[in-house]
Write a protein that holds these residues in place. Structure first.
Motif, PDB file in Angstrom:
ATOM      1  N   TYR A 164      11.475  47.935  48.058  1.00  0.00           N
ATOM      2  CA  TYR A 164      11.272  48.881  46.962  1.00  0.00           C
ATOM      3  C   TYR A 164      10.366  48.281  45.888  1.00  0.00           C
ATOM      4  O   TYR A 164       9.531  48.983  45.307  1.00  0.00           O
ATOM      5  N   TRP A 201      19.836  51.296  52.904  1.00  0.00           N
ATOM      6  CA  TRP A 201      18.878  51.330  54.010  1.00  0.00           C
ATOM      7  C   TRP A 201      17.751  50.320  53.895  1.00  0.00           C
ATOM      8  O   TRP A 201      17.197  49.919  54.911  1.00  0.00           O
ATOM      9  N   LEU A 202      17.378  49.932  52.704  1.00  0.00           N
ATOM     10  CA  LEU A 202      16.249  49.007  52.549  1.00  0.00           C
ATOM     11  C   LEU A 202      16.593  47.929  51.536  1.00  0.00           C
ATOM     12  O   LEU A 202      17.364  48.159  50.600  1.00  0.00           O
ATOM     13  N   GLU A 203      15.988  46.754  51.746  1.00  0.00           N
ATOM     14  CA  GLU A 203      16.181  45.671  50.791  1.00  0.00           C
ATOM     15  C   GLU A 203      15.417  45.970  49.496  1.00  0.00           C
ATOM     16  O   GLU A 203      14.420  46.693  49.500  1.00  0.00           O
ATOM     17  N   MET A 258      13.733  57.165  53.423  1.00  0.00           N
ATOM     18  CA  MET A 258      14.069  56.507  52.159  1.00  0.00           C
ATOM     19  C   MET A 258      12.802  56.092  51.401  1.00  0.00           C
ATOM     20  O   MET A 258      12.736  56.197  50.175  1.00  0.00           O
ATOM     21  N   ARG A 259      11.814  55.609  52.157  1.00  0.00           N
ATOM     22  CA  ARG A 259      10.551  55.235  51.503  1.00  0.00           C
ATOM     23  C   ARG A 259       9.889  56.451  50.866  1.00  0.00           C
ATOM     24  O   ARG A 259       9.397  56.384  49.737  1.00  0.00           O
ATOM     25  N   ASN A 299      17.249  54.357  62.760  1.00  0.00           N
ATOM     26  CA  ASN A 299      17.155  53.593  61.506  1.00  0.00           C
ATOM     27  C   ASN A 299      15.743  53.630  60.931  1.00  0.00           C
ATOM     28  O   ASN A 299      15.560  53.715  59.708  1.00  0.00           O
ATOM     29  N   GLU A 300      14.739  53.525  61.819  1.00  0.00           N
ATOM     30  CA  GLU A 300      13.351  53.585  61.339  1.00  0.00           C
ATOM     31  C   GLU A 300      13.058  54.925  60.688  1.00  0.00           C
ATOM     32  O   GLU A 300      12.374  54.991  59.659  1.00  0.00           O
ATOM     33  N   LYS A 334      15.262  56.864  59.281  1.00  0.00           N
ATOM     34  CA  LYS A 334      15.987  56.920  58.013  1.00  0.00           C
ATOM     35  C   LYS A 334      15.294  56.067  56.953  1.00  0.00           C
ATOM     36  O   LYS A 334      15.181  56.486  55.784  1.00  0.00           O
ATOM     37  N   ARG A 335      14.815  54.880  57.356  1.00  0.00           N
ATOM     38  CA  ARG A 335      14.119  54.031  56.390  1.00  0.00           C
ATOM     39  C   ARG A 335      12.826  54.681  55.916  1.00  0.00           C
ATOM     40  O   ARG A 335      12.468  54.581  54.741  1.00  0.00           O
TER      41      ARG A 335
END
Length: 700
Positions: A353, A347-349, A312-313, A305-306, A308-309
């Motif tokens: 973002y 994936w992120l709140e 995403m960032r 998950n880290e 993937k996050r």
């Protein structure tokens, strides 16, 4: 006479613990010969026996009763084994008792210890009529009372065990000895026996041990994720490994024994390791349990998950950098629809973002401001023809914006118009008042950096030199230029002389100083109005004005005086301490005129980098341009400047510094991509380096 019964080889019983365990107790038999009998307990078994007919038993009991009745002794019918009793048998036994002169019946259970004492006490009451009559309680009611009594005794006994036994390693022999005198222990043993008391003790100890093991297990499982983070933090190394292979991988890590201990005996919770409180390392066989496997899977999922996050960032940042819709100052609400997609939300709140977007906006806004500042410098001719107060009119601001409007660097700040206008005004202020405070790069202005650098490396002279300088007779003399138009200079000079002694001495902080005044009201380029003469070298200058015209005269005179010394060795007039003073105009001490003059004076003082004094308050020093307090303040400031000037030039005179063989001029621009320390360090490390006598904090 009492009935006599033979008792040969009959064993005497004293407590229920003897039943079935006769060999564990002292065996005592009844006396030989004959016993005297005062009453009889006629027992009837009401349970369903194997190969036994209850009717036959009742016939036997009836015949036995007929024999006992002949003795004329009291008889009590006792129904035994009522805990397994058959309802018909109990009913038939009661019918039998009623038919035999209404015999008293007691329902008992030796196993449950119900009504056993009642049976004997009922017979004793029949034998001894003086005793109170005993109330006979039915079996089930007695059983209920007995159960309540046992439950209460059990609770008290368990409380006693819990208070005394805190460690799962306690032994029964030691604990029972401690509890021997406690009524809670005695009551429970009397009701249930020693074996049940021991059984409850062992249950309590087992519970303590399980609780201890569970605490250790929770502690190990709490540390296990940290061990995974320390030993296997790389997802690529473990992404496709099973738990068995991960265990082998862990054993190869250099810090394996820092986190784990390999026990000779397993499982760990069945060994003495549970009591090794000093060793907090995780038993390695714990890895084979399901909770440990679940923690490993959670660690693996966390790493995935880290990653993937993080992806995403990065993808979101790339979207921000490449999107043409993201401009400086654009709100998140407007930008969100252009750059967000469903994967981002999975994936992120949104708050994350928004934080990334806010940081990106800050970067592009700062970059846009820097580029806009460069644009203003490129169009510097737009700002040359403004008024003295550097406040452009709406028309002038319109002209500036029209000229710059086609530039992309101007359009970049379209959503930040207020900040863009503020940058223009700040630039105008800097053009007309170029100081480190108004510098667009403040607080990173090069002037500020150099001042800090020089002051941090400046070593003050020794105390001996200071004392010698303070005793210098030249310090006791002050040469003061008074610059003013239309009689202002002469008038102030006369007022100051009126405050002096007959020999032109002035008292400052209790000490007498010789004061020499040079009022100037004309063209300073003429020798008669020169600031400096062969016999007069000024230590400071008072600049007086009471109108816009007299203020312009002061500014022009200062600039002419400085221009006249450029290129000359005796150019200390460039750094001559100045004090700008707005003097009272007779009959006009308030209103828009005074406010405007104060504002213009403050701007000029900032441009000339000198002290500005407000006009004297009304009523103070009547008939004078400025009051005595202000005069003392000015003279004290000049005196301090003169002392500092002599202090920093303790190792050389002004003439020595003026006659140097080599002068180096360096031009550093705010915002240059190199450090001022790197350029100045070779000079500042020189043995001959010393501060300049001119009093400037940025010259050596």
């Amino acid at each position: 006479a009492a009935t006599k019964l033979a008792s040969a080889e009959k064993l005497m019983y004293f407590c229920t613990d003897q039943l079935g365990l006769e060999q564990d107790f002292e065996q005592k038999q009844m006396p030989d010969g004959k016993l005297l009998v005062d009453g009889f307990l006629l027992c009837i078994d009401v349970s369903r026996g194997m190969n036994r007919n209850f009717d036959d038993q009742l016939k036997f009991v009836s015949n036995l009763y007929n024999q006992l009745a002949k003795t004329k002794k009291p008889i009590v019918v006792v129904l035994t084994k009522c805990d397994e009793g058959v309802e018909r048998y109990i009913r038939d036994a009661h019918t039998f008792a009623l038919s035999k002169k209404n015999l008293q019946v007691v329902e008992t259970s030796a196993r449950s210890n119900v009504n056993v004492d009642l049976a004997f006490s009922t017979l004793v009451q029949l034998i001894d009529k003086s005793r109170g009559k005993t109330k006979i309680i039915p079996y089930f009611e007695a059983l209920k009372q007995q159960s309540q009594q046992i439950a209460a005794a059990k609770d008290k006994y368990e409380w006693l065990v819990g208070r005394i036994v805190k460690n799962h390693n306690e032994m029964w022999s030691n604990v029972s000895r401690k509890m021997q005198s406690s009524p809670e222990y005695q009551d429970y043993v009397y009701l249930e026996g020693t074996q049940k008391a021991k059984k409850l003790f062992l249950q309590h100890v087992h519970r303590l041990k399980q609780e201890h093991i569970e605490r250790r297990r929770k502690m190990y499982l709490a540390v296990l994720p940290q061990a995974f983070e320390a030993l296997i933090p790389d997802l690529d190394e473990i992404d496709h490994l099973s738990c068995v292979k991960v265990e082998k991988l862990l054993e190869t890590k250099p810090d394996f024994l820092k986190w784990f201990v390999v026990l000779e005996e397993t499982p760990w919770d069945a060994t003495s390791h549970i009591d090794n409180m000093e060793n907090e390392r995780i038993p390695f066989d714990l890895m084979e349990t399901q909770p440990a496997e679940q923690l490993y899977e959670a660690h693996l999922e966390k790493l995935r998950n880290e990653r993937k996050r993080a992806e995403m960032r990065r993808a979101f940042k790339e979207n921000l950098e490449t999107s043409p819709f993201i401009t400086p100052g654009k709100p998140w609400e407007e930008a969100r629809s252009f750059i967000m997609n469903e994967d981002f939300y999975m994936w992120l709140e949104e708050s994350i973002y928004m934080d990334i977007y806010s940081k990106h906006q800050k970067q592009i806004i700062e970059k846009a401001k820097e580029e806009f500042q460069e644009l203003l410098l490129e169009y510097s001719e737009l700002f040359y023809e403004l008024e003295l107060d550097a406040k452009p009119s709406k028309e002038k601001m319109g002209v500036i914006q029209d000229v710059l409007g086609e530039e992309q660097r101007f359009k970049a700040l379209q959503k930040l118009q207020a900040e863009r206008d503020a940058l223009i005004l700040k630039h105008i202020h800097f053009v007309y008042h170029p100081t480190k405070e108004t510098c667009p790069s403040c607080p990173l202005c090069v002037d500020s950096k150099i001042e800090h650098l020089i002051s941090s490396r400046f070593i003050r002279p020794s105390e001996r030199n200071q004392k010698n300088l303070l005793s210098d007779p030249n310090i006791d003399r002050l040469n003061l230029v008074i610059l003013g138009k239309d009689g202002l200079a002469r008038e102030l000079a006369n007022e100051i002389r009126a405050l002096c002694t007959n020999d032109d001495k002035y008292v400052i902080e209790g000490k007498m100083y010789e004061l020499s005044l040079r009022p100037i009201e004309g063209n300073v380029r003429l020798p008669v109005n020169s600031f400096q003469t062969p016999t007069f070298q000024p230590h400071g200058c008072l600049c007086l004005y009471n109108s816009k015209e007299s203020l312009s005269y002061v500014v022009e005179s200062i600039e002419k005086s400085r221009e006249s010394t450029i290129g000359r060795r005796d150019n200390h007039l460039v750094h001559l301490p100045l004090t700008l003073i707005l003097v009272n105009k007779r009959g006009d001490t308030s209103g828009e005129t005074l406010h405007s003059l104060i504002q213009q004076g403050q701007q000029i003082a900032s441009k000339l980098q000198c002290v500005f004094l407000d006009p004297a308050a009304a009523g103070i020093g009547y008939g004078r341009n400025i009051n005595e307090k202000q005069i003392s303040q000015v003279l004290k400031g000049l005196l301090d400047s003169k002392r500092n000037l002599n202090l920093v030039s303790s190792t050389s005179t002004i003439k020595d510094l003026a006659d140097v063989d080599l002068r180096i001029v360096m031009c550093l621009m705010c915002g240059d991509p190199f450090n001022a320390d790197d350029i100045l360090l070779p000079i500042l490390q020189s043995q001959t380096y010393r501060p300049s006598q001119c009093g400037s904090s940025s010259s050596v």
